[in-house]
Design an enzyme around this catalytic site. Structure first.
Site, PDB file in Angstrom:
ATOM      1  N   TYR A  33       0.677  -1.239  -0.088  1.00  0.00           N
ATOM      2  CA  TYR A  33       0.078   0.167   0.081  1.00  0.00           C
ATOM      3  C   TYR A  33       0.866   1.328   0.031  1.00  0.00           C
ATOM      4  O   TYR A  33       2.266   1.231   0.107  1.00  0.00           O
ATOM      5  CB  TYR A  33      -0.988   0.132   1.124  1.00  0.00           C
ATOM      6  CG  TYR A  33      -0.313   0.147   2.748  1.00  0.00           C
ATOM      7  CD1 TYR A  33       0.644  -0.439   3.225  1.00  0.00           C
ATOM      8  CD2 TYR A  33      -0.616   1.562   3.109  1.00  0.00           C
ATOM      9  CE1 TYR A  33       1.094  -0.278   4.459  1.00  0.00           C
ATOM     10  CE2 TYR A  33       0.065   1.931   4.413  1.00  0.00           C
ATOM     11  CZ  TYR A  33       0.718   0.929   4.989  1.00  0.00           C
ATOM     12  OH  TYR A  33       1.335   1.401   6.175  1.00  0.00           O
ATOM     13  N   ARG A  52       8.393   4.210  -4.441  1.00  0.00           N
ATOM     14  CA  ARG A  52       8.349   2.973  -3.387  1.00  0.00           C
ATOM     15  C   ARG A  52       7.403   2.224  -3.782  1.00  0.00           C
ATOM     16  O   ARG A  52       7.611   1.025  -3.610  1.00  0.00           O
ATOM     17  CB  ARG A  52       8.202   3.793  -2.010  1.00  0.00           C
ATOM     18  CG  ARG A  52       8.242   2.838  -1.047  1.00  0.00           C
ATOM     19  CD  ARG A  52       8.262   3.350   0.552  1.00  0.00           C
ATOM     20  NE  ARG A  52       7.022   3.909   0.591  1.00  0.00           N
ATOM     21  CZ  ARG A  52       6.643   4.829   1.781  1.00  0.00           C
ATOM     22  NH1 ARG A  52       7.576   5.092   2.606  1.00  0.00           N
ATOM     23  NH2 ARG A  52       5.354   5.560   2.105  1.00  0.00           N
ATOM     24  N   ARG A 101      -7.723 -21.064  -1.308  1.00  0.00           N
ATOM     25  CA  ARG A 101      -6.772 -20.699  -0.328  1.00  0.00           C
ATOM     26  C   ARG A 101      -5.396 -21.569  -0.533  1.00  0.00           C
ATOM     27  O   ARG A 101      -5.568 -22.737  -0.636  1.00  0.00           O
ATOM     28  CB  ARG A 101      -6.931 -20.914   1.194  1.00  0.00           C
ATOM     29  CG  ARG A 101      -6.043 -20.297   1.940  1.00  0.00           C
ATOM     30  CD  ARG A 101      -6.593 -20.539   3.461  1.00  0.00           C
ATOM     31  NE  ARG A 101      -5.403 -20.000   4.417  1.00  0.00           N
ATOM     32  CZ  ARG A 101      -4.523 -20.925   4.841  1.00  0.00           C
ATOM     33  NH1 ARG A 101      -4.550 -22.211   4.804  1.00  0.00           N
ATOM     34  NH2 ARG A 101      -3.678 -20.478   5.851  1.00  0.00           N
ATOM     35  N   LYS A 150       6.396  -1.880   1.910  1.00  0.00           N
ATOM     36  CA  LYS A 150       5.477  -1.354   2.532  1.00  0.00           C
ATOM     37  C   LYS A 150       4.111  -2.433   2.516  1.00  0.00           C
ATOM     38  O   LYS A 150       3.159  -2.279   1.389  1.00  0.00           O
ATOM     39  CB  LYS A 150       5.118   0.028   1.891  1.00  0.00           C
ATOM     40  CG  LYS A 150       3.937   0.810   2.932  1.00  0.00           C
ATOM     41  CD  LYS A 150       4.171   2.406   2.444  1.00  0.00           C
ATOM     42  CE  LYS A 150       3.166   3.204   3.038  1.00  0.00           C
ATOM     43  NZ  LYS A 150       3.147   3.140   4.612  1.00  0.00           N
ATOM     44  N   GLU A 182      12.091   2.154  14.528  1.00  0.00           N
ATOM     45  CA  GLU A 182      11.221   3.559  14.250  1.00  0.00           C
ATOM     46  C   GLU A 182       9.905   3.455  15.000  1.00  0.00           C
ATOM     47  O   GLU A 182       9.903   2.715  15.767  1.00  0.00           O
ATOM     48  CB  GLU A 182      10.972   3.100  12.636  1.00  0.00           C
ATOM     49  CG  GLU A 182      10.143   1.717  12.030  1.00  0.00           C
ATOM     50  CD  GLU A 182      10.095   1.691  10.647  1.00  0.00           C
ATOM     51  OE1 GLU A 182       9.859   2.576   9.991  1.00  0.00           O
ATOM     52  OE2 GLU A 182       9.845   0.441  10.273  1.00  0.00           O
ATOM     53  N   LEU A 206      11.091   1.229   7.176  1.00  0.00           N
ATOM     54  CA  LEU A 206      10.435   1.955   5.948  1.00  0.00           C
ATOM     55  C   LEU A 206      11.353   2.862   5.597  1.00  0.00           C
ATOM     56  O   LEU A 206      11.720   3.832   6.251  1.00  0.00           O
ATOM     57  CB  LEU A 206       8.821   2.113   6.089  1.00  0.00           C
ATOM     58  CG  LEU A 206       8.303   2.339   4.882  1.00  0.00           C
ATOM     59  CD1 LEU A 206       7.871   1.166   4.053  1.00  0.00           C
ATOM     60  CD2 LEU A 206       6.944   3.143   5.379  1.00  0.00           C
TER      61      LEU A 206
HETATM   62  N1  PMP Z   1       7.551   3.651   8.927  1.00  0.00           N
HETATM   63  C1  PMP Z   1       6.576   3.093   8.982  1.00  0.00           C
HETATM   64  C2  PMP Z   1       6.331   1.754   9.713  1.00  0.00           C
HETATM   65  C3  PMP Z   1       5.481   3.443   8.412  1.00  0.00           C
HETATM   66  O1  PMP Z   1       4.023   2.828   8.560  1.00  0.00           O
HETATM   67  C4  PMP Z   1       5.396   4.861   7.995  1.00  0.00           C
HETATM   68  C5  PMP Z   1       4.184   5.506   7.390  1.00  0.00           C
HETATM   69  N2  PMP Z   1       3.736   4.605   6.237  1.00  0.00           N
HETATM   70  C6  PMP Z   1       6.654   5.407   7.955  1.00  0.00           C
HETATM   71  C7  PMP Z   1       7.777   4.959   8.570  1.00  0.00           C
HETATM   72  C8  PMP Z   1       6.765   7.034   7.142  1.00  0.00           C
HETATM   73  O2  PMP Z   1       6.858   6.718   5.873  1.00  0.00           O
HETATM   74  P1  PMP Z   1       6.251   7.786   5.150  1.00  0.00           P
HETATM   75  O3  PMP Z   1       7.034   9.030   5.464  1.00  0.00           O
HETATM   76  O4  PMP Z   1       6.729   7.574   3.615  1.00  0.00           O
HETATM   77  O5  PMP Z   1       4.635   8.126   5.197  1.00  0.00           O
END
Ligand code: PMP
Length: 286
Positions: A33, A52, A101, A150, A182, A206
């Site tokens: 997503y 991305r 499935r 993602k 994070e 991410l």
């Molecule tokens: N880390 C994680 C785990 C996230 O879910 C997000 C938000 N999607 C981010 C970092 C920040 O990414 P972005 O700046 O692209 O929204």
């Protein structure tokens, strides 16, 4: 009021958007997503999100042949149809309907399921979190090890946000091998003097699009960034902390595991970066 959403080439009312019970996204969490922020009815950091998305699809070998220009058209049409001024466009692509499935991927040529919808966020630019800053708790990082992709596998993020809420706080920071990876849905930073410290990119986090834009802006404004991992103890001794994400921009953090930072108020560096970020994102929105 019902939204107009996008499902596999069609723009339809949300009540009519139906996906199979055999869809890989539903059965296996086999989906990626993106969330692109909408400011003044325009898309921010669009190219970054699409780049991305392409990378996430490639890493998982999900085939989707929608071009960048087509994505832009879909995003813009949804924003216009729903009169969205402030909020975001959520986009999800699953590996499609496997017909049953099965752990194995469906045969090549199975079309992916493509869903997009708008989400209004009237308090994205103001609200109590921005004014007061947020409080975070730390939790172990129990996610899988491809956090650079993602995917919609967000259960640990969700559980951690619930744990933060149960503790009377706003969000959670993930910790692995003694270091912060994070935030539950954001990239995080500490500030020491005039230097911003944040974890370097790897499969452990991410690769935030807001992070990348922030780096560009810091270079333009002569703000130093040091890419290295930090501990909770170091964060608790820092001058400030903040996090970034597409829907929160730059968000000041005022407490880490019960220890107040910057006198319990949003710090000057986070405030300044938030202003710079919103200003520049607005100018560059398409
Ligand atoms: N880390 C994680 C785990 C996230 O879910 C997000 C938000 N999607 C981010 C970092 C920040 O990414 P972005 O700046 O692209 O929204």
């Amino acid at each position: 009021m019902s939204r107009i959403v996008y499902l596999n080439g069609e723009y339809i009312p949300e009540e009519e958007a139906k996906v199979s019970i055999f869809d890989r996204g539903f059965v296996m969490g086999d989906a990626v997503y993106e969330v692109t922020c909408v400011l003044d009815g325009k898309l921010t950091d669009f190219e970054g999100h699409m780049a991305r998305l392409a990378r996430s699809l490639k890493e998982l070998a999900i085939t989707c042949d929608i071009s960048r220009d087509e994505w832009l058209e879909i995003h813009r049409k949804l924003v216009a149809e729903n009169g969205l001024e402030l909020g975001g466009v959520y986009l999800q692509i699953t590996r499609g309907n496997a017909g049953d499935r099965d752990f194995h991927y469906p045969p090549a040529g199975t079309p992916p399921t493509v869903v997009l919808y708008t989400q209004e966020q009237p308090h994205m630019l103001d609200g109590p979190k921005v004014e007061k800053g947020v409080k975070v708790i730390s939790v172990p990082d129990l996610r899988w090890h491809r956090r650079d992709i993602k995917t919609v596998q967000l259960l640990w993020a969700s559980m951690s946000k619930m744990a933060a809420e149960a503790a009377g706080k706003d969000d959670a920071w993930f910790v692995e091998d003694g270091f912060v990876t994070e935030g539950s849905s954001n990239n995080c930073y500490i500030v020491k003097g005039n230097t911003i410290i944040t974890r370097p990119l790897s499969n452990d986090i991410l690769h935030g699009i807001t992070r990348a834009s922030l780096f560009r802006m810091c270079a333009e404004h002569q703000i130093k960034i040091e890419e290295r991992a930090f501990t909770i103890a170091e964060a608790q001794e820092a001058d400030e902390a903040f996090y970034t994400s597409a829907s929160a921009f730059v968000m000041p953090i005022v407490e880490v595991d019960g220890v107040a930072l910057s006198g319990g108020k949003p710090g000057p560096v986070a405030k300044r970066l938030r202003e710079i970020y919103i200003d520049e994102a607005r100018k560059a929105a398409i």
